[in-house]
Design a protein around this motif. Structure first.
Motif, PDB file in Angstrom:
ATOM      1  N   VAL A 138       0.984  -1.249   0.003  1.00 37.48           N
ATOM      2  CA  VAL A 138      -0.064   0.050   0.010  1.00 37.48           C
ATOM      3  C   VAL A 138       0.870   1.336   0.026  1.00 37.48           C
ATOM      4  CG1 VAL A 138      -1.978   1.333   1.108  1.00 37.48           C
ATOM      5  CG2 VAL A 138      -1.708  -1.129   1.176  1.00 37.48           C
ATOM      6  N   HIS A 139       0.727   2.095  -0.794  1.00 30.84           N
ATOM      7  CA  HIS A 139       1.482   3.439  -1.089  1.00 30.84           C
ATOM      8  C   HIS A 139       0.443   4.489  -0.581  1.00 30.84           C
ATOM      9  CE1 HIS A 139       4.857   1.549  -3.355  1.00 30.84           C
ATOM     10  NE2 HIS A 139       3.698   0.549  -3.848  1.00 30.84           N
ATOM     11  N   LEU A 140       0.974   5.431   0.313  1.00 28.15           N
ATOM     12  CA  LEU A 140       0.258   6.470   0.797  1.00 28.15           C
ATOM     13  C   LEU A 140       0.949   7.899   0.486  1.00 28.15           C
ATOM     14  CD1 LEU A 140      -0.326   3.969   2.808  1.00 28.15           C
ATOM     15  CD2 LEU A 140      -0.824   5.675   4.480  1.00 28.15           C
ATOM     16  N   SER A 141       0.209   8.926  -0.013  1.00 34.10           N
ATOM     17  CA  SER A 141       0.601  10.080  -0.282  1.00 34.10           C
ATOM     18  C   SER A 141       0.977  10.806   1.022  1.00 34.10           C
ATOM     19  CB  SER A 141      -0.674  10.797  -1.188  1.00 34.10           C
ATOM     20  OG  SER A 141      -1.604  11.279  -0.332  1.00 34.10           O
ATOM     21  N   LYS A 142       1.885  12.180   0.794  1.00 35.25           N
ATOM     22  CA  LYS A 142       2.107  12.748   1.901  1.00 35.25           C
ATOM     23  C   LYS A 142       0.842  13.242   2.725  1.00 35.25           C
ATOM     24  CE  LYS A 142       6.532  14.052  -0.016  1.00 35.25           C
ATOM     25  NZ  LYS A 142       7.350  15.027  -0.486  1.00 35.25           N
ATOM     26  N   GLY A 143      -0.247  13.580   1.894  1.00 34.14           N
ATOM     27  CA  GLY A 143      -1.371  14.091   2.707  1.00 34.14           C
ATOM     28  C   GLY A 143      -2.322  13.126   3.531  1.00 34.14           C
ATOM     29  N   CYS A 144      -1.823  11.759   3.366  1.00 29.46           N
ATOM     30  CA  CYS A 144      -2.778  10.730   4.183  1.00 29.46           C
ATOM     31  C   CYS A 144      -2.472  10.788   5.738  1.00 29.46           C
ATOM     32  CB  CYS A 144      -2.042   9.289   3.799  1.00 29.46           C
ATOM     33  SG  CYS A 144      -3.089   8.715   2.276  1.00 29.46           S
ATOM     34  N   ALA A 145      -3.365  10.247   6.487  1.00 30.98           N
ATOM     35  CA  ALA A 145      -3.383  10.084   7.949  1.00 30.98           C
ATOM     36  C   ALA A 145      -2.087   9.291   8.002  1.00 30.98           C
ATOM     37  CB  ALA A 145      -4.501   9.660   8.694  1.00 30.98           C
ATOM     38  N   GLU A 146      -1.552   9.449   9.295  1.00 29.39           N
ATOM     39  CA  GLU A 146      -0.455   8.377   9.615  1.00 29.39           C
ATOM     40  C   GLU A 146      -0.734   7.182   9.895  1.00 29.39           C
ATOM     41  OE1 GLU A 146       2.601   7.806  13.301  1.00 29.39           O
ATOM     42  OE2 GLU A 146       0.788   9.303  13.582  1.00 29.39           O
ATOM     43  N   ALA A 147      -0.039   6.128   9.046  1.00 27.56           N
ATOM     44  CA  ALA A 147      -0.351   4.615   8.959  1.00 27.56           C
ATOM     45  C   ALA A 147      -0.299   3.934  10.311  1.00 27.56           C
ATOM     46  CB  ALA A 147       0.268   4.147   7.780  1.00 27.56           C
ATOM     47  N   TRP A 148       0.842   4.434  11.159  1.00 30.74           N
ATOM     48  CA  TRP A 148       1.208   3.808  12.347  1.00 30.74           C
ATOM     49  C   TRP A 148       0.611   4.353  13.437  1.00 30.74           C
ATOM     50  CZ3 TRP A 148       2.829  -1.195  12.006  1.00 30.74           C
ATOM     51  CH2 TRP A 148       3.285  -1.643  10.596  1.00 30.74           C
ATOM     52  N   SER A 149      -0.272   5.125  13.347  1.00 29.02           N
ATOM     53  CA  SER A 149      -0.720   5.798  14.573  1.00 29.02           C
ATOM     54  C   SER A 149      -1.463   4.785  15.468  1.00 29.02           C
ATOM     55  CB  SER A 149      -1.728   7.128  14.219  1.00 29.02           C
ATOM     56  OG  SER A 149      -2.976   6.459  13.657  1.00 29.02           O
ATOM     57  N   PRO A 150      -1.698   4.975  16.869  1.00 26.74           N
ATOM     58  CA  PRO A 150      -2.509   4.149  17.581  1.00 26.74           C
ATOM     59  C   PRO A 150      -3.862   4.010  17.011  1.00 26.74           C
ATOM     60  CG  PRO A 150      -1.158   5.381  18.973  1.00 26.74           C
ATOM     61  CD  PRO A 150      -0.942   5.930  17.442  1.00 26.74           C
ATOM     62  N   LYS A 151      -4.416   4.860  16.524  1.00 28.91           N
ATOM     63  CA  LYS A 151      -5.968   4.831  16.062  1.00 28.91           C
ATOM     64  C   LYS A 151      -6.022   4.107  14.651  1.00 28.91           C
ATOM     65  CE  LYS A 151      -8.092   8.839  18.216  1.00 28.91           C
ATOM     66  NZ  LYS A 151      -8.631  10.118  17.963  1.00 28.91           N
ATOM     67  N   ALA A 152      -5.200   4.243  13.961  1.00 21.93           N
ATOM     68  CA  ALA A 152      -5.093   3.473  12.648  1.00 21.93           C
ATOM     69  C   ALA A 152      -4.816   2.179  12.946  1.00 21.93           C
ATOM     70  CB  ALA A 152      -3.903   3.988  11.507  1.00 21.93           C
ATOM     71  N   LEU A 153      -3.692   1.820  13.697  1.00 18.23           N
ATOM     72  CA  LEU A 153      -3.329   0.341  14.126  1.00 18.23           C
ATOM     73  C   LEU A 153      -4.654  -0.301  14.552  1.00 18.23           C
ATOM     74  CD1 LEU A 153       0.233   1.088  15.744  1.00 18.23           C
ATOM     75  CD2 LEU A 153      -0.345  -0.615  13.917  1.00 18.23           C
TER      76      LEU A 153
END
Length: 256
Positions: A138-153
């Motif tokens: 999965v490739h995320l743009s610079k404007g995406c939310a943080e993939a490894w934040s506690p909420k995303a995890l």
């Protein structure tokens, strides 16, 4: 095992953990994050990751302290632990891990590109779906939310550990270099999802929850729409991704 008991919120080690829990800049600068709960810890360990530290609520017991005896432990009273947890009802277990660095680009056949997805819950759910559907990267743009934040995890429920996640990616460049078809979910297109041949190398692109995809991204892809029977104009991005990714899985299972 080495257990460090902390009872003061002014303790320097505790303040470091609190900054990691609350500030994405701290997580990115240090390349670390916190996993909440035994399920995420189990998924990480199964994927071959060893936590740097376990953080536990002193009032709770966990078998993980015996299962990972070489990992140092920080024990906190309930009020201090609750400050670190991303949920209203803390599980009593956190794990400090290094954020995995994805391997160099491989010959992927199934990838997802995400442009400016803002909600970490949406992002986590989407990553969980991608892992379940067999997506490789999965490739995320610079404007995406943080993939490894506690909420995303928490939203990903372990899906992160089954994907190669590239943050801050040049999506147009990734799309241009991909050896297969690059399909972009959009509104009111000539082609619909169920007309597409998804048997070969496939990339799906999903855009911002409100604005959709940028003109540059649309210009680098082939747009399609998801047919809907009702009067709803569009789907939540995580729901739209689920429909698309599992249609690709269906087609490849039928043809193999």
């Amino acid at each position: 095992m080495a257990v460090k008991h902390i009872t003061s919120r002014d303790n320097p080690h505790y303040r470091e953990l609190l900054a990691l829990a609350e500030d994405s800049r701290v997580r990115r600068a240090g390349g670390q994050t916190l996993l909440d709960g035994e399920h995420l810890l189990a998924e990480a360990v199964q994927a071959g990751m060893m936590p740097r530290r376990l953080i536990v609520c002193a009032e709770n017991a966990s078998t993980w302290l015996e299962r990972l005896p070489a990992v140092p432990v920080t024990a906190l009273p309930k009020p201090l632990f609750a400050r670190l947890s991303p949920v209203a009802a803390p599980t009593g277990m956190l794990a400090l891990i290094d954020v995995p660095r994805p391997a160099a680009r491989l010959a992927d056949r199934f990838i997802v590109l995400l442009e400016d997805i803002q909600d970490p819950g949406n992002l986590g759910a989407l990553l969980r779906t991608a892992a379940a559907a067999g997506v490789e990267a999965v490739h995320l743009s610079k404007g995406c939310a943080e993939a490894w934040s506690p909420k995303a995890l928490r939203g990903g429920q372990g899906g992160h550990f089954r994907l190669r996640i590239h943050e801050g990616a040049d999506l147009v460049g990734v799309a241009s270099a991909f050896p297969g078809e690059v399909w972009a979910a959009a509104l009111r297109c000539e082609h619909t999802l169920y007309e597409l041949d998804l048997g070969g190398p496939t990339a799906f692109v999903f855009g911002n929850e409100g604005a959709g995809l940028s003109a540059a991204m649309l210009g680098a892809t082939r747009p399609f729409s998801i047919p809907m029977a009702g009067r709803v104009e569009s789907l939540n991005v995580a729901a739209a991704a689920a429909v698309c990714l599992f249609e690709r899985l269906r087609q490849t299972q039928v043809t193999t």
